[in-house]
Design a protein around this motif. Structure first.
Motif, PDB file in Angstrom:
ATOM      1  N   GLY A   1     -22.911 -55.355 -78.628  1.00 39.67           N
ATOM      2  CA  GLY A   1     -22.584 -54.325 -77.642  1.00 39.67           C
ATOM      3  C   GLY A   1     -21.335 -53.536 -77.969  1.00 39.67           C
ATOM      4  O   GLY A   1     -21.073 -52.511 -77.341  1.00 39.67           O
ATOM      5  N   ALA A   2     -20.557 -53.993 -78.964  1.00 38.72           N
ATOM      6  CA  ALA A   2     -19.376 -53.238 -79.383  1.00 38.72           C
ATOM      7  C   ALA A   2     -19.813 -51.940 -80.059  1.00 38.72           C
ATOM      8  O   ALA A   2     -20.936 -51.831 -80.565  1.00 38.72           O
ATOM      9  CB  ALA A   2     -18.510 -54.067 -80.327  1.00 38.72           C
ATOM     10  N   ARG A   3     -18.931 -50.974 -80.069  1.00 38.61           N
ATOM     11  CA  ARG A   3     -19.241 -49.661 -80.654  1.00 38.61           C
ATOM     12  C   ARG A   3     -18.427 -49.494 -81.927  1.00 38.61           C
ATOM     13  O   ARG A   3     -17.204 -49.590 -81.913  1.00 38.61           O
ATOM     14  CB  ARG A   3     -18.909 -48.551 -79.655  1.00 38.61           C
ATOM     15  CG  ARG A   3     -19.229 -47.120 -80.115  1.00 38.61           C
ATOM     16  CD  ARG A   3     -19.034 -46.176 -78.952  1.00 38.61           C
ATOM     17  NE  ARG A   3     -19.346 -44.797 -79.270  1.00 38.61           N
ATOM     18  CZ  ARG A   3     -18.433 -43.881 -79.617  1.00 38.61           C
ATOM     19  NH1 ARG A   3     -17.146 -44.229 -79.666  1.00 38.61           N
ATOM     20  NH2 ARG A   3     -18.793 -42.638 -79.875  1.00 38.61           N
ATOM     21  N   ARG A   4     -19.119 -49.247 -83.033  1.00 43.66           N
ATOM     22  CA  ARG A   4     -18.447 -49.025 -84.309  1.00 43.66           C
ATOM     23  C   ARG A   4     -18.471 -47.539 -84.646  1.00 43.66           C
ATOM     24  O   ARG A   4     -19.512 -46.906 -84.649  1.00 43.66           O
ATOM     25  CB  ARG A   4     -19.141 -49.808 -85.415  1.00 43.66           C
ATOM     26  CG  ARG A   4     -18.435 -49.690 -86.755  1.00 43.66           C
ATOM     27  CD  ARG A   4     -19.370 -49.461 -87.918  1.00 43.66           C
ATOM     28  NE  ARG A   4     -20.473 -50.377 -87.971  1.00 43.66           N
ATOM     29  CZ  ARG A   4     -21.739 -49.968 -88.009  1.00 43.66           C
ATOM     30  NH1 ARG A   4     -22.057 -48.675 -87.942  1.00 43.66           N
ATOM     31  NH2 ARG A   4     -22.734 -50.836 -88.093  1.00 43.66           N
ATOM     32  N   VAL A   5     -17.291 -46.977 -84.910  1.00 42.32           N
ATOM     33  CA  VAL A   5     -17.177 -45.566 -85.280  1.00 42.32           C
ATOM     34  C   VAL A   5     -16.644 -45.479 -86.707  1.00 42.32           C
ATOM     35  O   VAL A   5     -15.569 -46.007 -87.014  1.00 42.32           O
ATOM     36  CB  VAL A   5     -16.227 -44.802 -84.327  1.00 42.32           C
ATOM     37  CG1 VAL A   5     -16.100 -43.346 -84.768  1.00 42.32           C
ATOM     38  CG2 VAL A   5     -16.714 -44.905 -82.892  1.00 42.32           C
ATOM     39  N   VAL A   6     -17.398 -44.836 -87.580  1.00 42.34           N
ATOM     40  CA  VAL A   6     -16.964 -44.597 -88.964  1.00 42.34           C
ATOM     41  C   VAL A   6     -17.179 -43.118 -89.249  1.00 42.34           C
ATOM     42  O   VAL A   6     -18.324 -42.663 -89.368  1.00 42.34           O
ATOM     43  CB  VAL A   6     -17.744 -45.454 -89.974  1.00 42.34           C
ATOM     44  CG1 VAL A   6     -17.310 -45.119 -91.399  1.00 42.34           C
ATOM     45  CG2 VAL A   6     -17.538 -46.941 -89.696  1.00 42.34           C
ATOM     46  N   GLY A   7     -16.092 -42.365 -89.300  1.00 42.12           N
ATOM     47  CA  GLY A   7     -16.211 -40.928 -89.472  1.00 42.12           C
ATOM     48  C   GLY A   7     -16.946 -40.310 -88.303  1.00 42.12           C
ATOM     49  O   GLY A   7     -16.594 -40.529 -87.138  1.00 42.12           O
TER      50      GLY A   7
ATOM     51  N   ASN B   1      -9.438 -41.181 -96.295  1.00 46.10           N
ATOM     52  CA  ASN B   1      -9.545 -40.143 -95.269  1.00 46.10           C
ATOM     53  C   ASN B   1     -10.579 -40.458 -94.197  1.00 46.10           C
ATOM     54  O   ASN B   1     -10.769 -39.664 -93.271  1.00 46.10           O
ATOM     55  CB  ASN B   1      -9.914 -38.802 -95.920  1.00 46.10           C
ATOM     56  CG  ASN B   1      -8.852 -38.302 -96.867  1.00 46.10           C
ATOM     57  OD1 ASN B   1      -7.670 -38.324 -96.538  1.00 46.10           O
ATOM     58  ND2 ASN B   1      -9.251 -37.874 -98.046  1.00 46.10           N
ATOM     59  N   LEU B   2     -11.255 -41.597 -94.325  1.00 41.16           N
ATOM     60  CA  LEU B   2     -12.349 -41.900 -93.407  1.00 41.16           C
ATOM     61  C   LEU B   2     -11.868 -42.751 -92.234  1.00 41.16           C
ATOM     62  O   LEU B   2     -11.577 -43.941 -92.375  1.00 41.16           O
ATOM     63  CB  LEU B   2     -13.472 -42.629 -94.145  1.00 41.16           C
ATOM     64  CG  LEU B   2     -14.793 -42.784 -93.387  1.00 41.16           C
ATOM     65  CD1 LEU B   2     -15.362 -41.413 -93.006  1.00 41.16           C
ATOM     66  CD2 LEU B   2     -15.801 -43.558 -94.219  1.00 41.16           C
ATOM     67  N   GLU B   3     -11.785 -42.139 -91.056  1.00 38.45           N
ATOM     68  CA  GLU B   3     -11.318 -42.835 -89.867  1.00 38.45           C
ATOM     69  C   GLU B   3     -12.381 -43.820 -89.390  1.00 38.45           C
ATOM     70  O   GLU B   3     -13.580 -43.569 -89.505  1.00 38.45           O
ATOM     71  CB  GLU B   3     -11.003 -41.844 -88.739  1.00 38.45           C
ATOM     72  CG  GLU B   3      -9.988 -40.770 -89.111  1.00 38.45           C
ATOM     73  CD  GLU B   3     -10.606 -39.534 -89.734  1.00 38.45           C
ATOM     74  OE1 GLU B   3     -11.799 -39.602 -90.156  1.00 38.45           O
ATOM     75  OE2 GLU B   3      -9.927 -38.502 -89.808  1.00 38.45           O
TER      76      GLU B   3
END
Length: 297
Positions: free
Chosen positions: A51-57, A75-77
């Motif tokens: 259920g966690a949210r992973r944000v890559v770029g 540079n990849l947040e």
């Protein structure tokens, strides 16, 4: 280094001034670290965080019980957010490393590491591994922080990378345009078309022009592009445009309407609709949420 409750830290500092690896193995109840990027490469493993949210770029996904991602661009947040995760015992293993830049005459340029080198190149957009790959390296990941000898821990980590580099089914996360990586393709025809789209995404792109570049009929080219890339031409163009748009929302103070026009959308309503369908929020909301908390480490 001062120990943080819930963390099992290796004898290596995060600055990595003298050591090859920094390893953090921790148990926690929630994700609190902000979105960030850094100079070093990172392999991040998360378990018991459904259920966690992973944000890559510009990619955002809800993760399952296990999640493993490799990121090799400064540079990849990226960030893992609490979202709908209800777990009381999240485990996160973070390995930061950098033996070279993955390009040119460096450590991974040697022949024994050719598969790892290719994996590192793909991971400039963030590389997510499937469950089969995770299970193949789980035992070594699980014990990595317990290896007290720095040489042995390095060897174990290289073994993990080698295994992952031979696994099938991994997939890149961020779009090419957002991650600012060079466009590559096995097909010379497709590469020409991709480069044309990348250079002309702000204009009206016509199927007949792309088919001409590929020296094919429009119908044949559309089928060829879909078979070769796994995406329709229109979906690919949208992804490229939104990648540039998302990067502009983050890196500039230009208005949403200006960005919309610069990325090939003359109708801001259409831009907002497509952006929300692909990103789950409006462009204004995306910019506001991103800038709430952002650090560079």
């Amino acid at each position: 280094m001062e120990m943080t409750e819930g963390y099992v830290l290796h004898e290596i500092t995060p600055l990595m001034e003298k050591d090859a690896l920094y390893i953090a193995d921790r148990h926690k109840k929630e994700f609190t670290y902000p979105i960030h990027n850094h100079e070093v490469f990172e392999l991040n493993f998360v378990e018991h965080a459904t259920g966690a949210r992973r944000v890559v770029g510009d990619n955002a996904e809800t993760v399952g019980e296990y999640d493993l991602v490799l990121i090799t661009s400064c540079n990849l947040e990226h960030v893992w957010e609490q979202a709908d995760c209800k777990s009381e015992d999240i485990r996160e293993i973070t390995v930061q490393f950098k033996f070279g830049d993955g390009e040119g005459d460096d450590f991974f340029d040697k022949k024994p590491f050719e598969h790892i080198r290719e994996m590192i190149k793909q991971a400039r957009k963030g590389l997510s591994f499937n469950m089969s790959a995770i299970m193949k390296v789980y035992d070594k990941l699980n014990t990595l922080s317990q290896v007290t000898d720095s040489f042995e821990s390095l060897m174990q980590f290289l073994s993990i990378l080698n295994t992952l580099s031979h696994c099938e089914g991994s997939r890149t996360l961020a779009s090419t345009s957002y991650a600012k990586v060079n466009i590559e393709d096995d097909s010379r025809r497709i590469l020409k078309v991709k480069n044309y789209i990348n250079e002309n995404y702000m204009y009206d792109i016509k199927l007949k022009d792309l088919a001409t570049i590929a020296n094919m009929s429009e119908c044949s080219f559309s089928r060829f592009f879909k078979i070769h890339t796994g995406r329709t031409l229109s979906d690919y163009i949208i992804d490229i445009r939104l990648g540039f748009a998302t990067r502009k929302l983050i890196d500039t103070t230009e208005s949403v309407s200006e960005i919309s026009f610069q990325c090939g959308y003359n109708n801001i309503s259409n831009f907002n609709r497509i952006f929300k369908r692909k990103r789950g929020c409006s462009p204004s909301e995306y910019r506001a949420n991103y800038h709430k908390i952002k650090v560079i480490v």
